[in-house]
Design an enzyme around this catalytic site. Structure first.
Site, short mmCIF file in Angstrom:
data_model
loop_
_atom_site.label_atom_id
_atom_site.label_comp_id
_atom_site.label_asym_id
_atom_site.label_seq_id
_atom_site.Cartn_x
_atom_site.Cartn_y
_atom_site.Cartn_z
N SER B 331 0.81 -1.23 0.00
CA SER B 331 0.00 0.00 0.00
C SER B 331 0.83 1.26 0.00
O SER B 331 0.30 2.35 -0.21
CB SER B 331 -0.92 0.01 1.22
OG SER B 331 -1.81 -1.08 1.12
N HIS B 376 -15.27 -0.73 3.43
CA HIS B 376 -15.11 0.58 4.02
C HIS B 376 -16.31 1.49 3.83
O HIS B 376 -16.40 2.58 4.39
CB HIS B 376 -13.89 1.29 3.41
CG HIS B 376 -12.58 0.73 3.84
ND1 HIS B 376 -11.93 -0.27 3.14
CD2 HIS B 376 -11.80 0.99 4.92
CE1 HIS B 376 -10.81 -0.56 3.75
NE2 HIS B 376 -10.72 0.19 4.85
N CYS B 389 -7.92 1.97 1.56
CA CYS B 389 -8.95 1.12 0.96
C CYS B 389 -8.46 0.56 -0.36
O CYS B 389 -8.11 1.29 -1.29
CB CYS B 389 -10.22 1.95 0.73
SG CYS B 389 -11.47 1.01 -0.18
#
Lengths: 375, 627
Positions: B331, B376, B389
């Site tokens: 991420s 989410h 997310c």
């Protein structure tokens, strides 16, 4: 025979040295100069060892004493001894081969209890004297049968010395015998015939008689680089030493080839390279001139000797001295194969020097015992 | 009277004739003598006049030898003058056999003064049988100070024995910054063939890794030469002349030893890497790779067993993770992908995407899961960043397409070396159609774009690349290539030359400048918003951090590897990542943290980064009133 009568000189020009000591002043002077040059070179070649110079001085003293002793003996006396000395020498050469002591791979010495003795040295004097003794009994030039007999007299001791083995000395003694024959008037035609025959036999000699190390030395002469670290090393290093000396030399004690030990056997057989490196071409020419003077004086004495025996002995001894000089210098400068002969009065070592000086003693005896009426 | 010389008078001797004959022959002989003497004279002239030049140089070559003098190697300092690599005298006991009267007696007495083992004596004897008598041979190497003192007090009793000091490389801090500094080792045959023998005459060591290798040329210097006269045996008689060696230059690194140590401590016993970079000039301030090793063992030759143990250690202590470790960025790639999407106009920052916990596309029967199984909900750009997310990025990336994505990321330095010049640096992998065709010989699949959007799949990057990419981001598209050398202290001139600070270039220009702020703010939210994945580190803080957590999946275990249960559990755990720059409002440093098999980036890597940033900011701000 009166000693006193024989010392009277026709023109009264003989010096005290000559009259009472029977010494030849020019010869003694030249020999002393040579000895000095030899000592100086030796000092340099041994990395300034006073011990070596000291030892050599003692040997020179002995050699000069031997010369003086020999100079006192009238040649007639020597002539009477000649056949017995020759025969005795021959017997001792046989004994050497049977019971001699060995040193450096060769059997050369006879142990006489008190001192050790090299019979081959005696023969250096005995052979020319014996041949001269034999030839001077008859009219000259020698006949063929006389030559043959003389050749046998030369060949026997030479062969015995070769067996020791001592190539250098055998070369010298045969040369000294040959010089007597030559000076006695050996026919040119005969010499030529023998020369051709020897040339023809040379390959046989090479194949069957020469030892491997001797062949190597000859081959090395033509191409030192074929074995630069073995047999060629001596020649390569000594030519470098000589060549780097140049015209003026690098100066006494300054020759790097010798001081730094690149030159092998630099204080014995190869001392001439040290001399040439440090004193240059000028020094070499002076040295050659000194040797030439000694040889010239010897030949002068020979030519002026009063009888055939004296002439032949004097001439042969002088030419043999030249052989020493030529072979040594030729070897060190790479003109000739390596034959272990010292440079007279310069190389370190005693035995051959004593013999040589005894020879000069004989020369001086010949010159100083001349009779008044003869001239 | 018999003295007339003729015992046999039967034949008439023509005395005059005989004398003339003899004289004639004597002159012939004399002529022969002159000719032969002339030959000798000619030969001497040939050697001493014509050949003089040649034989002089041969004689010169005989006696003059050139002995190289190795230069002293330059030292290595950190940016504040902390010595990182030095040359220390290394004492050894030398014996010159020819000066020793009774070798056995000497050895017997010497062993009573200094502890000398039997193997050392055996080795000495072997050496002696192979050497010449005047050569000094080592009997014992690496004497302690105590042994040197003990010998010095007794030295008069041991003629021919001496203590010699040689300089050898020493790394005073051991494992500290070992990967960054690197080490020297004995020159091997391949290196010997490569180096300039004139420069390296007499040198035994050469840089093998790190800055020791990178700046080898300048550190090493240039060998000097001593001309000596030697004799036929090679013994040195006297020196003739000398050209002093040019010592190597000292290197002042950009590394901050204090910060480096703080980073090493922050990582603790974990395996991993930390890279800290100065945002202003791209100076590499810390370059940590754990576990580390003691570089000193390589200096004097490491024994086989130790080296094998280091090589086979599953934690790979010799492996410089900071520049050679290639990990999926996970991420931590999202700020860059997100910026690419915004710049391309795929989304506006305010646009929301609904995250149901998974994502799928029409023609493929596959569900890509969000890390948060339950989803989410509605996510705008800031939310998607702070809560990381995945679904938002699946969609953004898919809409962006691989071509635009990789073209944009390439400008941040992914898939290429950073330009720091650190030896062994790897490029990582920036996935693209071209890359895949070249590397795999296959075309690109849509699905692969989706996984690439969250820094997985083929994507690989190094910790150094991540730190540099954060620098570019913090500088709104401007950055210089990373720099590891701050200054060079020239040993020959005594002057210090600052290395040129590379020009900061605009690497990326955005059509909408304000998008930088959007991304920057979203990164601050990661740490400082209530739902941010990095919120765990926002307590007790008087500045703001812009950062991004990452957790990258590991596929490294092979089928046939031996394992024990616990170890496998650990090795299957995800890598924890955190990239950041701080302070967020006025960025000064960029940091990337990677903890191998650490688990979650927010929980494991972010606190490490916080400690590092704290250490830097506290140190820098404290400095003026530190005294």
């Amino acid at each position: 025979m009166s000693e006193l009568a024989s010392q009277v000189t026709p023109r009264g020009r003989q010096s005290i040295m000559q009259r009472f000591l029977h010494l030849d002043v020019p010869l003694v002077t030249a020999l002393l100069l040579l000895s000095l040059a030899g000592l100086a070179t030796l000092y340099s070649a041994t990395n300034q060892s006073m011990d070596a110079v000291h030892n050599q001085l003692i040997r020179m003293g002995v050699a000069f004493a031997g010369m003086i002793v020999m100079a006192q003996i009238p040649l007639d006396t020597l002539r009477r001894w000649t056949p017995w000395v020759f025969l005795g020498g021959l017997v001792m050469l046989v004994l050497v081969l049977l019971v001699g002591t060995t040193g450096q791979g060769a059997q050369r010495w006879l142990d006489l209890g008190l001192f050790r003795f090299q019979p081959a040295e005696l023969m250096k004097l005995a052979i020319p004297m014996a041949v001269a003794w034999y030839l001077s009994m008859r009219a000259l030039p020698p006949t063929l049968s006389q030559v043959l007999l003389a050749t046998i007299a030369i060949a026997m001791p030479t062969a015995l010395i070769v067996l020791q083995p001592d190539l250098g000395t055998s070369l010298l003694v045969s040369a000294s015998g040959f010089f007597v024959l030559f000076l006695a008037g050996l026919r040119w035609r005969l010499m030529l015939t023998v020369l051709v025959a020897m040339a023809a036999l040379a390959p046989v000699f090479w194949m069957f008689l020469m030892r491997e190390y001797q062949k190597q030395r000859v081959l090395t002469l033509f191409d030192p680089e074929r074995d630069p670290l073995g047999t060629g090393y001596h020649i390569i290093q000594s030519t470098i030493a000589i060549g780097s000396g140049g015209i003026y030399g690098r100066g006494w004690l300054n020759g790097t080839q010798s001081q730094l030990e690149f030159l092998p056997e630099r204080h014995t057989d190869f001392i001439f390279a040290v001399f040439a490196e440090e004193f240059g071409l000028l020094g070499v020419l002076l040295l050659l001139a000194l040797y030439l003077f000694i040889i010239g004086r010897g030949m002068y004495i020979a030519v002026n000797a009063q009888d055939t025996f004296s002439r032949l002995v004097a001439g042969s001894l002088t030419l043999t001295f030249f052989v020493y000089v030529f072979v040594n210098m030729g070897m060190v400068s790479g003109l000739m194969p390596v034959v272990g002969l010292p440079l007279p009065l310069v190389s370190y070592g005693g035995t051959s020097m004593v013999t040589m000086m005894a020879g000069f003693g004989i020369l001086m005896s010949i010159h100083s015992h001349r009779k008044m009426w003869a001239s | 009277m018999a003295s007339n010389g003729n015992a046999d008078q039967n034949q008439l001797h023509d005395k005059g004739q005989e004398k003339r004959q003899f004289t004639r022959r004597s002159f012939i002989a004399g002529a022969g003598v002159l000719v032969l003497m002339g030959l000798i004279g000619g030969r001497m002239g040939q050697l001493q006049v014509a050949g003089h030049q040649r034989y002089s140089s041969l004689s010169q070559a005989n006696r003059v030898k050139l002995v190289p003098i190795p230069p002293n190697r330059g030292l290595i300092y950190d940016r504040n003058g902390v010595l990182l690599a030095e040359n220390r005298p290394n004492f050894q006991l030398l014996v010159t056999p020819e000066q020793v009267q009774d070798m056995e007696d000497m050895l017997a007495h010497l062993t009573r003064t200094i502890d000398i083992s039997d193997t050392e004596i055996d080795r000495f004897r072997q050496l002696r049988s192979r050497s010449r008598n005047f050569e000094a041979l080592p009997l014992k190497v690496r004497l302690t100070e105590k042994e040197v003192a003990a010998f010095a007090a007794n030295r008069h009793r041991f003629p021919g024995v001496e203590v010699e000091a040689r300089l050898s490389r020493h790394y005073p801090h051991g494992e500290h910054a070992a990967h960054a500094i690197g080490y020297v080792g004995r020159i091997n045959e391949r290196e010997l063939a490569r180096v300039d023998t004139r420069r390296y005459g007499g040198s035994s060591h050469i840089g093998k890794s790190g800055t020791e290798l990178q700046f080898e040329e300048r550190l090493h210097g240039h060998a000097g030469l001593e001309r000596v006269e030697t004799n036929a045996l090679g013994r040195v008689i006297k020196p003739l002349g000398r050209r002093a060696p040019d010592p190597g230059d000292d290197m002042v690194l950009t590394l901050d030893s204090h910060l480096q140590r703080a980073a090493e401590d922050a990582l603790g016993d974990e395996s991993g890497s930390i890279v800290v970079m100065d945002v202003h000039n791209s100076d590499v301030l810390a370059l940590v790779s754990k576990p580390s090793f003691d570089p000193n063992i390589f200096v004097n030759g490491v024994d086989r067993a130790t080296y094998a143990a280091l090589q086979e250690d599953p934690d790979r202590p010799l492996f410089n993770r900071a520049v050679r470790g290639q990990y999926p960025p996970g991420s931590t790639i999202k700020p860059f992908i997100g910026l690419a999407g915004l710049e391309a106009g795929i989304f506006d920052p305010e646009d929301t995407i609904f995250c149901p916990g998974h994502y799928s596309i029409d023609d493929i029967d596959h569900r890509w899961r969000c890390w948060r199984r339950q989803g989410h909900g509605d996510m705008d750009f800031a939310d998607a960043m702070s809560q990381s997310c995945d679904v938002y990025y699946y969609k953004l990336g898919y809409d962006l397409g691989i071509d635009r994505m990789s073209a944009f990321l390439e400008r941040f330095g992914f898939g290429q070396r950073t330009g720091a010049g650190i030896p062994g640096e790897r490029t990582g992998i920036l996935p693209s159609r071209e890359w895949k065709r070249a590397a795999r010989g296959e075309g690109w699949f849509h699905g692969e774009t989706i996984i690439t959007s969250i820094g997985q799949g083929y994507f690989l990057s190094t910790p150094l690349q991540l730190a540099h990419a954060m620098t570019v981001l913090a500088n709104r598209g401007h950055a210089a290539p990373p720099r590891v050398l701050r200054a060079v202290h020239s040993a020959s001139t005594g002057e210090t030359y600052e290395t040129e600070v590379p020009e900061r270039e605009q690497i990326i220009a955005l059509a909408q400048e304000e998008l930088w702020d959007v991304v920057h703010e979203s990164l601050v939210d990661v740490v400082h918003s209530s739902r941010g994945t990095g919120r765990g580190i926002n307590t007790n803080i008087n500045y703001r951090i812009a950062g991004k957590t990452g957790t990258s999946q590991v596929f490294s275990l092979g089928q046939d590897q031996e394992y024990d249960e616990e170890e496998v559990q650990r090795r299957l755990r995800n890598h924890a990542l955190f990239t950041a720059y701080a302070p967020a409002d006025d960025p000064r440093i960029a940091v990337s943290v990677l903890v191998e098999h650490g688990g979650g980036g927010g929980a494991v890597a972010a606190p490490v980064a916080r400690k590092v940033i704290d250490a830097y900011l506290r140190n820098v701000t404290a400095e003026p009133d530190d005294v």
